[in-house]
Scaffold this active site. Sequence first.
Site, PDB file in Angstrom:
ATOM      1  N   SER A   1     -56.898 -38.703 -30.125  1.00 23.75           N
ATOM      2  CA  SER A   1     -57.420 -37.736 -29.151  1.00 23.75           C
ATOM      3  C   SER A   1     -57.429 -36.327 -29.747  1.00 23.75           C
ATOM      4  O   SER A   1     -56.398 -35.655 -29.840  1.00 23.75           O
ATOM      5  CB  SER A   1     -56.556 -37.774 -27.891  1.00 23.75           C
ATOM      6  OG  SER A   1     -57.053 -36.846 -26.966  1.00 23.75           O
ATOM      7  N   HIS A  37     -61.325 -39.748 -30.612  1.00 21.60           N
ATOM      8  CA  HIS A  37     -61.565 -39.640 -29.172  1.00 21.60           C
ATOM      9  C   HIS A  37     -61.826 -38.171 -28.827  1.00 21.60           C
ATOM     10  O   HIS A  37     -60.988 -37.309 -29.087  1.00 21.60           O
ATOM     11  CB  HIS A  37     -60.328 -40.168 -28.438  1.00 21.60           C
ATOM     12  CG  HIS A  37     -60.452 -40.266 -26.960  1.00 21.60           C
ATOM     13  ND1 HIS A  37     -60.947 -41.385 -26.323  1.00 21.60           N
ATOM     14  CD2 HIS A  37     -60.122 -39.389 -25.975  1.00 21.60           C
ATOM     15  CE1 HIS A  37     -60.922 -41.192 -25.013  1.00 21.60           C
ATOM     16  NE2 HIS A  37     -60.422 -39.986 -24.774  1.00 21.60           N
ATOM     17  N   ASP A  67     -62.657 -35.630 -25.771  1.00 20.85           N
ATOM     18  CA  ASP A  67     -62.678 -35.458 -24.314  1.00 20.85           C
ATOM     19  C   ASP A  67     -63.601 -34.312 -23.927  1.00 20.85           C
ATOM     20  O   ASP A  67     -63.341 -33.157 -24.263  1.00 20.85           O
ATOM     21  CB  ASP A  67     -61.262 -35.169 -23.813  1.00 20.85           C
ATOM     22  CG  ASP A  67     -60.394 -36.413 -23.843  1.00 20.85           C
ATOM     23  OD1 ASP A  67     -60.803 -37.422 -23.261  1.00 20.85           O
ATOM     24  OD2 ASP A  67     -59.316 -36.375 -24.452  1.00 20.85           O
ATOM     25  N   HIS A 115     -65.488 -39.378 -24.587  1.00 17.91           N
ATOM     26  CA  HIS A 115     -65.086 -39.652 -23.208  1.00 17.91           C
ATOM     27  C   HIS A 115     -65.561 -38.498 -22.331  1.00 17.91           C
ATOM     28  O   HIS A 115     -64.992 -37.418 -22.352  1.00 17.91           O
ATOM     29  CB  HIS A 115     -63.545 -39.782 -23.189  1.00 17.91           C
ATOM     30  CG  HIS A 115     -62.970 -39.994 -21.826  1.00 17.91           C
ATOM     31  ND1 HIS A 115     -61.632 -39.826 -21.548  1.00 17.91           N
ATOM     32  CD2 HIS A 115     -63.537 -40.382 -20.658  1.00 17.91           C
ATOM     33  CE1 HIS A 115     -61.403 -40.082 -20.272  1.00 17.91           C
ATOM     34  NE2 HIS A 115     -62.551 -40.418 -19.702  1.00 17.91           N
ATOM     35  N   GLY A 132     -57.913 -35.458 -17.368  1.00 21.38           N
ATOM     36  CA  GLY A 132     -58.037 -34.001 -17.357  1.00 21.38           C
ATOM     37  C   GLY A 132     -57.038 -33.268 -18.241  1.00 21.38           C
ATOM     38  O   GLY A 132     -57.350 -32.212 -18.764  1.00 21.38           O
ATOM     39  N   GLY A 148     -50.367 -34.872 -21.931  1.00 23.40           N
ATOM     40  CA  GLY A 148     -48.955 -34.702 -21.589  1.00 23.40           C
ATOM     41  C   GLY A 148     -48.560 -35.161 -20.191  1.00 23.40           C
ATOM     42  O   GLY A 148     -47.532 -34.734 -19.670  1.00 23.40           O
ATOM     43  N   ASP A 183     -56.043 -44.901 -21.943  1.00 20.45           N
ATOM     44  CA  ASP A 183     -56.025 -43.468 -22.271  1.00 20.45           C
ATOM     45  C   ASP A 183     -55.076 -42.730 -21.334  1.00 20.45           C
ATOM     46  O   ASP A 183     -55.263 -42.728 -20.121  1.00 20.45           O
ATOM     47  CB  ASP A 183     -57.465 -42.929 -22.132  1.00 20.45           C
ATOM     48  CG  ASP A 183     -57.600 -41.464 -22.481  1.00 20.45           C
ATOM     49  OD1 ASP A 183     -56.653 -40.868 -23.011  1.00 20.45           O
ATOM     50  OD2 ASP A 183     -58.699 -40.914 -22.220  1.00 20.45           O
ATOM     51  N   GLY A 184     -54.070 -42.102 -21.944  1.00 23.81           N
ATOM     52  CA  GLY A 184     -53.127 -41.290 -21.179  1.00 23.81           C
ATOM     53  C   GLY A 184     -51.707 -41.780 -21.323  1.00 23.81           C
ATOM     54  O   GLY A 184     -51.398 -42.901 -20.918  1.00 23.81           O
ATOM     55  N   GLY A 238     -52.482 -39.457 -28.204  1.00 21.33           N
ATOM     56  CA  GLY A 238     -52.446 -38.000 -28.067  1.00 21.33           C
ATOM     57  C   GLY A 238     -51.069 -37.467 -28.340  1.00 21.33           C
ATOM     58  O   GLY A 238     -50.419 -37.833 -29.334  1.00 21.33           O
TER      59      GLY A 238
HETATM   60  C1  DX5 Z   1     -57.450 -37.453 -21.028  1.00 21.42           C
HETATM   61  C2  DX5 Z   1     -56.965 -37.313 -22.449  1.00 21.42           C
HETATM   62  C3  DX5 Z   1     -55.477 -37.347 -22.459  1.00 21.42           C
HETATM   63  C4  DX5 Z   1     -54.825 -37.181 -23.782  1.00 21.42           C
HETATM   64  C5  DX5 Z   1     -53.938 -38.302 -24.143  1.00 21.42           C
HETATM   65  O1  DX5 Z   1     -58.666 -37.997 -20.929  1.00 21.42           O
HETATM   66  O2  DX5 Z   1     -57.560 -38.259 -23.314  1.00 21.42           O
HETATM   67  O3  DX5 Z   1     -55.080 -38.477 -21.814  1.00 21.42           O
HETATM   68  O4  DX5 Z   1     -55.698 -36.976 -24.805  1.00 21.42           O
HETATM   69  O5  DX5 Z   1     -52.801 -37.844 -24.720  1.00 21.42           O
HETATM   70  P1  DX5 Z   1     -51.335 -37.847 -24.054  1.00 21.42           P
HETATM   71  O6  DX5 Z   1     -50.530 -38.711 -24.966  1.00 21.42           O
HETATM   72  O7  DX5 Z   1     -50.919 -36.411 -24.114  1.00 21.42           O
HETATM   73  O8  DX5 Z   1     -51.435 -38.355 -22.670  1.00 21.42           O
HETATM   74 ZN    ZN Z   2     -59.882 -39.308 -22.882  1.00 20.05          ZN
END
Ligand code: DX5
Ligand code: ZN
Length: 220
Positions: free
Chosen positions: A8, A33, A35, A66, A142, A145, A176-177, A198
């Site tokens: 990410s 990825h 966002d 995404h 969105g 963390g 994701d997340g 991420g």
């Molecule tokens: C949202 C993002 C987040 C992030 C993932 O669409 O994609 O979910 O990059 O990383 P962490 O590990 O911080 O949730």
């Molecule tokens: Zn994402």
Amino acid sequence: MDKLLSASLMCANLTELKKSVEELKNAGIDYLHLDIMDGSFVPNITLGFDLVNAIKEITDIPLDVHMMVNDPSRFIDRMKLDKSDILCVHYEADIHAQRTLAQIKERGIKAGIAINPQTPPECIRYLTDYIDMALVMTVSPGFAGQKLFAGAETKTCRTRELLNEWGCEKIPIEVDGNISPENGKKLSKSGADIFVLGTSSLFIKGKDMKQAADEFRAVL
Ligand code: DX5
Ligand code: ZN
């Protein structure tokens, strides 16, 4: 199905993106990825189309875009993507998701449908001919963390079960997340195939990305 890692980029050091992309290549990361947010579908704004195109110019790692954007069909031609890349739109953000997915595929790009935590996976039923991936959000989208939502494992299991029931064993599930090694292990067992990494696993201050990626792969 192979287990794949998608890094990410909103969690990377944005002042040194080129260096991060090189490190991610060296770490054997499968997808980048990206966002894209609009401040409306989700209450945040992060990366944009010009950055997607700039990253595409400097790497051969496939992109995993995404879009957390209302009416995403307005923007699909803004990005120079090809058959190696995935363009994912949200079910909740587009009342004509079927047409948008068909448009993405007509352009020779892989299409993905993303669903928020409270959206039932059954909604994918009539879209399976138009998708190359299902993105099961494991947090409300969105922000980086956040904490894994309580139903993430059950929902991933159910999505895999449904896809198999519909004869779509080959459609991968992305999660994701908050994909930490611990959560990644559980979700892998539940049927997830692509893991968005991420702040919970890959972008950790002082930690080498290759080592972090290797440690994550070891738990899958
Ligand atoms: C949202 C993002 C987040 C992030 C993932 O669409 O994609 O979910 O990059 O990383 P962490 O590990 O911080 O949730
Ligand atoms: Zn994402």
